[in-house]
Design an enzyme around this catalytic site. Structure first.
Site, PDB file in Angstrom:
ATOM      1  CG  ASP A  43      -1.675   1.290   1.199  1.00 15.50           C
ATOM      2  OD1 ASP A  43      -2.794   1.158   0.530  1.00 15.50           O
ATOM      3  OD2 ASP A  43      -1.531   2.252   2.009  1.00 15.50           O
ATOM      4  CE1 TYR A  48       0.397   7.869   2.406  1.00 14.97           C
ATOM      5  CE2 TYR A  48       0.629   5.579   2.037  1.00 14.97           C
ATOM      6  CZ  TYR A  48      -0.151   6.509   2.577  1.00 14.97           C
ATOM      7  OH  TYR A  48      -1.398   6.247   3.110  1.00 14.97           O
ATOM      8  CE  LYS A  76      -3.965   4.491   0.174  1.00 14.44           C
ATOM      9  NZ  LYS A  76      -2.427   4.383   1.015  1.00 14.44           N
ATOM     10  CG  HIS A 109      -4.980   9.479   0.063  1.00 14.01           C
ATOM     11  ND1 HIS A 109      -3.846   9.569   0.186  1.00 14.01           N
ATOM     12  CD2 HIS A 109      -5.376   9.185   1.343  1.00 14.01           C
ATOM     13  CE1 HIS A 109      -3.053   9.133   1.041  1.00 14.01           C
ATOM     14  NE2 HIS A 109      -4.021   8.872   1.985  1.00 14.01           N
TER      15      HIS A 109
END
Ligand SMILES: NC(=O)c1ccc[n+]([C@@H]2O[C@H](COP(=O)([O-])OP(=O)(O)OC[C@H]3O[C@@H](n4cnc5c(N)ncnc54)[C@H](OP(=O)(O)O)[C@@H]3O)[C@@H](O)[C@H]2O)c1
Length: 330
Positions: A43, A48, A76, A109
């Site tokens: 994930d 990120y 996302k 997201h």
């Protein structure tokens, strides 16, 4: 690897590796370990900032004979890309960073949208530190473009993250391709009973994020946003979790993860430690009995157990699609 069948027809491994706050330099070791010990589900998210590092590890894995179709990769759409004209752009960027031709799951997201600071590719902020809200877009129009990405073969399945029940239903009712996955915060202190029931009725698989209660999040919110959460739940340290852990000779993390698997949700714990990564998927040779399940169900604090209310994005509660308005009022 145990999997669950999604409405889209694809299988999702029930344990995945979370990577929020996994720094690019940690990723190589952690993702390599994860693949070695049997994880096939990873994930990540555009924001990120570790998709490239994950992509490098995957490239090596493919070189050694690993097959793309054995993996389940989720990314996302960032909250500053929640407009129909940006979906393809951000999905393509994620694919490029990951070095992949397609994703297995692409999620919106967050339901709310911020204006984009094009220079930094982060949400735009005002002088007082509040986030610049974008009110000119809505999740249903973004979803139409998500569906287009399935048709174009860039992602096998699509889903939502951090949407509340009404917001999921709104997308559901207006969708040609239904959301097959909802990723939300879910752990013993926030068990999402109503949302779980709703998703079961609509055949939406839930992925539990922060399944261990995200112990690092408190410091992160303080350091990055100067935002303090009073009453931060100590999920791993809860005495009942500790007691069941001792009785089973399993770590508290394994008890928490096993509990969620038995509730029927997918889990994506994150760790930077190879030993913990290994232990966090070693969940299939023990089970919790009815009494233990019932005891753990009593740890639910409802909305009071929520860690990610997103109020660290100053001003977010004024966005019409902020998902937790009801909780703020009560
Ligand atoms: N959709 C969203 O908005 C959203 C939001 C949050 C998270 N997520 C996803 O969900 C994933 C998991 O959530 P999370 O990272 O917030 O929290 P989490 O997985 O609940 O907790 C991770 C933390 O627990 C520690 N930990 C891991 N395994 C452990 C073990 N066996 N024993 C003791 N401590 C352990 C880790 O420390 P060490 O690293 O030091 O081991 C890390 O600080 C994220 O990484 C991300 O992929 C999604």
């Amino acid at each position: 690897m145990q999997t669950v069948r999604l409405l889209s027809g694809y299988d999702m491994p029930t344990v995945g590796l979370g990577t929020w706050q996994a720094k690019p330099e940690e990723i190589e070791r952690v993702v390599t370990t994860a693949l070695d010990v049997g994880y096939r589900h990873i994930d990540t998210a555009f924001n990120y900032n570790n998709e490239e590092a994950i992509g490098s590890v995957l490239k090596e894995w493919f070189k050694k004979g690993g097959k793309r179709e054995d993996l389940f990769i989720t990314s996302k759409l960032p909250n500053f890309g929640n407009r129909p004209s940006d979906v393809e752009r951000f999905l393509n960027l994620s694919l490029k960073r990951l070095g992949l031709d397609y994703l297995d799951m692409y999620l919106i997201h967050m339901p709310f949208t911020f204006k984009l600071n094009e220079d930094t590719c982060t949400p735009a902020t005002n002088e007082d530190g509040s986030f610049v809200l974008d009110l000119n877009t809505d999740p249903v129009s973004v979803w139409k473009e998500m569906e287009e990405q399935v048709r174009k073969g860039r992602t096998k399945s699509i889903g939502l993250s951090n949407f509340n029940e009404k917001q999921v239903l709104n997308v559901w009712e207006n969708a040609q391709i239904k959301p097959s996955n909802l990723q939300v915060e879910l752990h013993v202190c926030l068990q999402q009973n109503s949302l779980r029931q709703f998703c079961q009725t609509h055949n939406i698989i839930i992925t539990a994020y922060s399944p261990l209660g995200s112990p690092g999040a408190k410091t992160h919110f303080q350091t990055k946003y100067n935002h303090n959460i009073e009453d931060f739940p100590d999920v791993l340290g809860h005495p009942i979790v500790q007691k069941i852990s001792t009785e089973h000779k399993r770590s508290p993390a394994q008890i928490l993860l096993r509990y969620l698997l038995q509730l029927g949700v997918v889990v994506i714990p994150k760790s930077k430690s190879p030993d913990r990564v290994k232990a966090n998927i070693d969940l299939f040779n023990f089970s919790l009995n009815e009494e233990e399940m019932r005891t753990l169900s009593t740890l639910d604090k409802g909305a009071r157990g929520r860690i990610f209310n997103f109020l660290f994005f100053k001003g977010v509660e004024n966005h019409p699609y902020y998902p937790f308005k009801d909780e703020l009022q009560s």
